[in-house]
Design a protein around this motif. Sequence first.
Motif, PDB file in Angstrom:
ATOM      1  N   GLU A 139      36.078  33.085 134.402  1.00  0.00           N
ATOM      2  CA  GLU A 139      35.720  32.880 133.000  1.00  0.00           C
ATOM      3  C   GLU A 139      36.926  33.005 132.078  1.00  0.00           C
ATOM      4  OE1 GLU A 139      32.882  31.751 132.107  1.00  0.00           O
ATOM      5  OE2 GLU A 139      32.013  31.899 134.121  1.00  0.00           O
ATOM      6  N   ASN A 140      38.034  33.551 132.585  1.00  0.00           N
ATOM      7  CA  ASN A 140      39.261  33.625 131.781  1.00  0.00           C
ATOM      8  C   ASN A 140      40.024  32.308 131.777  1.00  0.00           C
ATOM      9  OD1 ASN A 140      38.713  36.257 131.254  1.00  0.00           O
ATOM     10  ND2 ASN A 140      40.431  37.127 132.374  1.00  0.00           N
ATOM     11  N   ARG A 141      39.479  31.309 132.484  1.00  0.00           N
ATOM     12  CA  ARG A 141      40.150  30.006 132.583  1.00  0.00           C
ATOM     13  C   ARG A 141      39.273  28.882 132.007  1.00  0.00           C
ATOM     14  NH1 ARG A 141      45.621  30.059 133.768  1.00  0.00           N
ATOM     15  NH2 ARG A 141      46.063  31.653 135.312  1.00  0.00           N
TER      16      ARG A 141
ATOM     17  N   PRO B 137      42.996  28.503 141.096  1.00  0.00           N
ATOM     18  CA  PRO B 137      42.904  29.385 139.918  1.00  0.00           C
ATOM     19  C   PRO B 137      41.562  29.291 139.206  1.00  0.00           C
ATOM     20  CG  PRO B 137      44.375  27.528 139.509  1.00  0.00           C
ATOM     21  CD  PRO B 137      44.079  27.534 140.968  1.00  0.00           C
ATOM     22  N   THR B 138      40.796  28.257 139.528  1.00  0.00           N
ATOM     23  CA  THR B 138      39.453  28.113 138.971  1.00  0.00           C
ATOM     24  C   THR B 138      38.518  29.204 139.484  1.00  0.00           C
ATOM     25  OG1 THR B 138      39.886  25.753 139.272  1.00  0.00           O
ATOM     26  CG2 THR B 138      37.664  26.377 138.549  1.00  0.00           C
ATOM     27  N   LEU B 139      38.844  29.763 140.669  1.00  0.00           N
ATOM     28  CA  LEU B 139      37.947  30.684 141.360  1.00  0.00           C
ATOM     29  C   LEU B 139      38.453  32.118 141.325  1.00  0.00           C
ATOM     30  CD1 LEU B 139      37.569  28.636 144.678  1.00  0.00           C
ATOM     31  CD2 LEU B 139      36.217  28.362 142.588  1.00  0.00           C
TER      32      LEU B 139
ATOM     33  N   TYR C 103      44.841  41.383 138.155  1.00  0.00           N
ATOM     34  CA  TYR C 103      45.852  40.589 137.465  1.00  0.00           C
ATOM     35  C   TYR C 103      45.313  40.124 136.101  1.00  0.00           C
ATOM     36  CZ  TYR C 103      48.319  40.628 141.901  1.00  0.00           C
ATOM     37  OH  TYR C 103      48.977  41.042 143.043  1.00  0.00           O
ATOM     38  N   PRO C 104      46.202  39.787 135.180  1.00  0.00           N
ATOM     39  CA  PRO C 104      45.748  39.429 133.832  1.00  0.00           C
ATOM     40  C   PRO C 104      44.668  38.349 133.800  1.00  0.00           C
ATOM     41  CG  PRO C 104      48.124  39.645 133.870  1.00  0.00           C
ATOM     42  CD  PRO C 104      47.668  39.761 135.297  1.00  0.00           C
ATOM     43  N   ASP C 105      44.803  37.312 134.661  1.00  0.00           N
ATOM     44  CA  ASP C 105      43.839  36.214 134.604  1.00  0.00           C
ATOM     45  C   ASP C 105      42.485  36.562 135.203  1.00  0.00           C
ATOM     46  OD1 ASP C 105      44.909  36.357 137.127  1.00  0.00           O
ATOM     47  OD2 ASP C 105      44.883  34.195 137.471  1.00  0.00           O
TER      48      ASP C 105
END
Length: 241
Positions: free
Chosen positions: A104-106, A49-51, A174-176
């Motif tokens: 950048e959303n994470r 999820p980092t990528l 997707y939202p993220d």
Amino acid sequence: MRNQIEFIVHGKYALFTDPISRIGGEKFTYQVPTYQALKGVVESIYWKPTLVWVIDEVRIMNPIQTEVKAMRPTKYQNETNDLMYYTYLRNPAYQVRAHFEFNENRPDLAYDRNEHKHHNIAKRAVERGGRRDIYLGTRECQGYVEACVFGSGEGFYDHYGELSFGHMFHGFTYPDEGDSESFQARLWTPVMKEGVIQFKRPEDCDIIRTIRSDSMKEFKQGVNFTSVEEEYSLIMEEGEQ
């Protein structure tokens, strides 16, 4: 480009379903893979999820041929079977070039942004054929991944000129990976030049439509997330053994 991987994915069949053909149940494939389908392949090779994986381009290696198969899927209204005809691509093979960027959303996963280690793990995963099963559009279409140099070898459309495929589905946002609060669909008009399709970035697509409001999934280290540092250490230990 930094953080880039190159590979060839091939299989006996592929089904990159045209959404219009889903309504009647008789699925019909697009002539070429969608951005979303190739992103799914890359995420099956390696994903965190980092990528965020970005598909740069695809090279069509084999001639575009279709084959119709009679299928017996379950009916929508009950559990009995129906007779349907699905149109598949036959003997597809694609060279793919992609790269990753940090999501950048994470900001909560900023501690996991080790570019060098993520890239090394991704390249190792390509050489081993991916971490998870590879599918070319749908689950019944098994795919196989091998490392390659993009542009190497002879492709069927190398001297074909330019070919447009009209409006096609590009992918989902997707939202993220978007505005953090909505699920969107994207459309675009791909053009193949000498066998190569260069993809637009998701945010640059011609048509973007919001499907519904949605929210980002939460990841917590030690619960449903493992840092790249831990993964890299395990890989190095396996290599020494």
